[in-house]
Design a protein around this motif. Structure first.
Motif, PDB file in Angstrom:
ATOM      1  N   GLY A  56       0.822  -1.209   0.000  1.00  0.00           N
ATOM      2  CA  GLY A  56       0.000   0.000   0.000  1.00  0.00           C
ATOM      3  C   GLY A  56       0.853   1.256   0.000  1.00  0.00           C
ATOM      4  N   TRP A  61      -2.026   1.668  -6.688  1.00  0.00           N
ATOM      5  CA  TRP A  61      -2.977   0.656  -7.169  1.00  0.00           C
ATOM      6  C   TRP A  61      -4.172   1.355  -7.816  1.00  0.00           C
ATOM      7  CZ3 TRP A  61      -1.821  -4.607  -6.392  1.00  0.00           C
ATOM      8  CH2 TRP A  61      -0.690  -4.843  -5.588  1.00  0.00           C
ATOM      9  N   PRO A  64      -8.156  -1.570  -5.206  1.00  0.00           N
ATOM     10  CA  PRO A  64      -7.633  -2.303  -4.047  1.00  0.00           C
ATOM     11  C   PRO A  64      -7.753  -3.814  -4.248  1.00  0.00           C
ATOM     12  CG  PRO A  64      -9.497  -0.870  -3.440  1.00  0.00           C
ATOM     13  CD  PRO A  64      -9.379  -0.814  -4.918  1.00  0.00           C
ATOM     14  N   GLY A  83      -6.164  -7.038  -7.095  1.00  0.00           N
ATOM     15  CA  GLY A  83      -5.694  -5.653  -7.081  1.00  0.00           C
ATOM     16  C   GLY A  83      -5.344  -5.174  -8.483  1.00  0.00           C
TER      17      GLY A  83
END
Ligand code: WTA
Length: 668
Positions: A56, A61, A64, A83
């Protein structure tokens, strides 16, 4: 402390005897990443939570993930499942969008002294245009694109162009022969090949595209060939015309510069996910057939991004110099993806370490004020041989951290590196990993862990290893055994391309689907430091380059004069290991001059695989040590070249062959 004027040798010996090198206080005080071992503790308590946090924090990204790790289909582990992530966006776009487009990504030096600084914005422009070209030629997500290029920034742009549109890049090391390239293109059914008109090596220019052309004709999957001009400012005298202006096939071949100039400068990234295949890298295994090691996107980028930042204690103003060729995994992970994902500036050198002089690396460190230097033990041993004077002439005070990779480093070379290159100021990280692992798994965290020369250190946070016996039972500390990894890690290979059975069989059958079989002999000392002893299979490491003895054998027996061949790795003080070949000649060819034949066979291996695979030692023998059922006992040959006791020879069909071979070995 000694009072007389110590020689370098005495100093190194004294330090060898002293054992561990504690974390360097000045480095530790200035460290930007890890100041204590809390990352290991956090990762041990919650490995998935640890990796999720890193993914993260370090990556961007587009969607998610649904699950950090899905192991329901083990040994196929799916990291960051669901993702959305694109490698090219992470390596380039987001830095440019954040206003860092003018930061230099690569400081390139050509072997004739040329200099080019390529910024993130420029690299993005090239990658986008090239991606547009590939897309316009019908390349879509999941297609394979071959890359066979010398060390220039175009190689990174080509990899990222593929990643942008979800194509899988398949880079072949420039030192491999055109035949090897063709084989790797054929088995991966590559749709396009990005290559160069010519390559420069030690002052000579050779044709590349024109040399591969005849082989490509028999690979129908290749629909596009993009030809990058030979590097450098001006044609070298003596360069063959076809290295500068190769013949082009209408409809298939494109000139890089022309195609890019005409291409759409904007190329929308493909909606790739964590599970999208990012690249294949063919690597040597126990058989003559190279393994297509396949990495997916999300986990690989997480592991590479975290390790690059932490093992090198990365800072924004670092100038990082990795001497690895992009055609090996070190080049993929720590010359392209690791540095670019982290927005770092890298030095990239086109040429050989001894051209135009044996101090070229140190000139580059001085010129670019490099702060981090990462190379292989073989190179360090070569530099030791070339002499300290070459180094002491240069101001290397910009360096603050050193690294090694690819093979064990002998403690004396470690101390030499620490003292002569690092000025006693720079921690050394000895990074253990593999093409399969994607990123480093074992090393000392700089500024945190004490360094133990010769050992690569402790498992990094979130990594679990065990040394076991043949039955998979852990061996006591200090005992040699087989290295295993007992917990999934983000950069782990996804499979072997086109051969999933071989993937399961090679890595997850010996000790079951939950234990990754590394293929290294190692021991863990009582403090949890890992000592890698070498390969437990038929892989040899020549100058850190991974080769398969079976591949060299198969190249040798493809020569008309060779009846049989057995190849083993022999210890070599310069290159770590070297190739020793035991060859039986066809009856019709007996009586040939051995020196001529040796030269011819070496050349033959170079053509089939590449110069790096040429046997250093060639022993001609009337027969090979075989069991009664005709199986070649390579163990005996291995013990012979290592000067070890031969062990049980009672199963040999003809025990006297050992003496014959020994006599032949003495001759050579
Ligand atoms: C060896 C290279 C000792 C090991 C990144 C491994 C090492 C093989 C080290 C993988 C090290 C790599 N110390 N041995 N620091 N790093 N090795 O796939 O035998 O070319 O299995 O990846 O190199 O080679 P590969």
């Amino acid at each position: 402390m000694t009072t007389h004027h110590q020689t370098l040798d005495e100093l190194l010996d004294e330090r060898l005897a002293a054992g561990d090198v504690p974390p360097l206080p000045a480095f530790a005080a200035a460290a930007t990443r890890d100041r204590d071992d809390s990352a290991r503790a956090a990762a041990a308590a919650d490995p998935l939570g640890f990796w999720a946090e890193q993914a993260g924090e370090l990556l961007t990204w587009s969607k998610p993930w649904d699950e950090v790790l899905d192991s329901s289909n083990a040994p196929h582990h799916e990291w960051f499942k669901g993702g959305g992530i694109n490698a090219s966006v992470n390596a380039l776009d987001r830095h440019v969008e954040a206003g860092r487009g003018d930061k230099v990504a690569f400081l390139w030096s050509g072997e004739q002294g040329e200099e080019r600084a390529v910024t993130y914005a420029e690299l993005l422009d090239t990658a986008e245009r090239l991606a547009s070209v590939l897309r316009s030629r019908g390349i879509v997500e999941g297609d394979v694109v071959g890359i066979y290029l010398p060390m220039t920034p175009e190689v990174a742009a080509a990899m990222l162009a593929c990643a942008r549109i979800g194509a899988i890049h398949n880079v072949v090391f420039g030192g491999f022969s055109p035949e090897s390239v063709a084989e790797r293109m054929e088995v991966s059914e590559a749709k396009a090949l990005i290559t160069a008109a010519g390559a420069r090596r030690k002052g000579k220019t050779v044709a590349v595209k024109a040399t591969i052309d005849p082989l490509l004709a028999s690979i129908p999957s290749i629909e596009t060939v993009i030809v990058v001009p030979t590097a450098g400012d001006a044609p070298q005298s003596g360069a063959p015309a076809e290295a500068l202006d190769p013949p082009m096939q209408d409809g298939r071949d494109l000139h890089f510069a022309e195609a890019l100039a005409a291409a759409d400068p904007h190329c929308e990234p493909a909606p790739t996910t964590a599970q999208s295949p990012l690249f294949i890298l063919y690597s040597s295994g126990s058989t003559a057939k190279p393994k297509g090691i396949l990495h997916h996107t999300g986990g690989y980028l997480t592991g590479v991004a975290w390790t690059f930042a932490h093992q090198f204690d990365l800072r924004d103003d670092d100038v990082y110099f990795c001497t690895a060729d992009v055609g090996w995994v070190t080049g993929h992970s720590y010359l392209v993806y690791g540095p670019l994902i982290n927005g770092a500036t890298s030095v990239m050198y086109e040429g050989a370490p001894d051209y135009p002089s044996k101090s070229i690396w140190w000139e580059l460190v001085e010129r670019h004020k490099a702060t981090i230097f990462y190379t292989a033990p073989t190179a360090i041993r070569a530099c030791m041989k070339w002499g300290t004077e070459l180094i002491s002439k240069h101001d290397l005070s910009s360096l603050r951290l050193l690294g090694t990779v690819g093979e064990p480093i002998n403690p004396k070379a470690w101390h030499w590196y620490f003292h002569v290159v690092g000025g006693d100021r720079c921690p050394i990280i000895d990074t253990w990993w593999q093409t399969e692992t994607g990123h480093c798994l074992v090393t000392t965290l700089p500024g945190v862990d004490a360094m133990r020369p010769g050992s690569c250190g402790k498992p990094l946070p979130g990594v679990a290893i065990e040394v076991v016996d043949e039955d998979g039972q852990p061996v006591p500390a200090g005992t040699q055994g087989l290295l295993t990894i007992t917990q999934p890690w983000p950069g782990m290979l996804a499979t072997l391309y086109g051969d999933d059975d071989r993937f399961v069989d090679t890595y997850f059958s010996k000790f079951g689907k939950d234990t990754y079989f590394v293929g290294d002999f190692a021991r863990m000392d009582p403090d949890g430091y890992l000592w890698v002893i070498g390969r437990a299979d038929d892989v040899v490491k020549v100058s850190g380059h991974r080769l398969s003895t079976a591949e060299v054998e198969s190249a040798l027996v493809s020569h008309h004069a060779v009846a049989e061949a057995a190849v083993v790795g022999q210890p070599d003080e310069d290159t770590g290991q070297a190739i020793a070949a035991f060859v039986t000649i066809e009856d019709d060819y007996e009586g040939l001059d051995e020196a001529d034949l040796t030269a011819e066979l070496r050349e033959h291996v170079a053509e089939r695989i590449g110069k790096l695979a040429r046997p250093k030692r060639m022993v001609f023998t009337p027969d090979l040590p075989k069991t009664r059922s005709g199986k070649i006992m390579r163990r005996i040959l291995r013990n012979l070249v290592e000067g070890k006791p031969l062990g049980d020879t009672s199963t040999l069909r003809d025990p006297s062959i050992v003496e014959t071979i020994e006599a032949e070995m003495k001759k050579g």
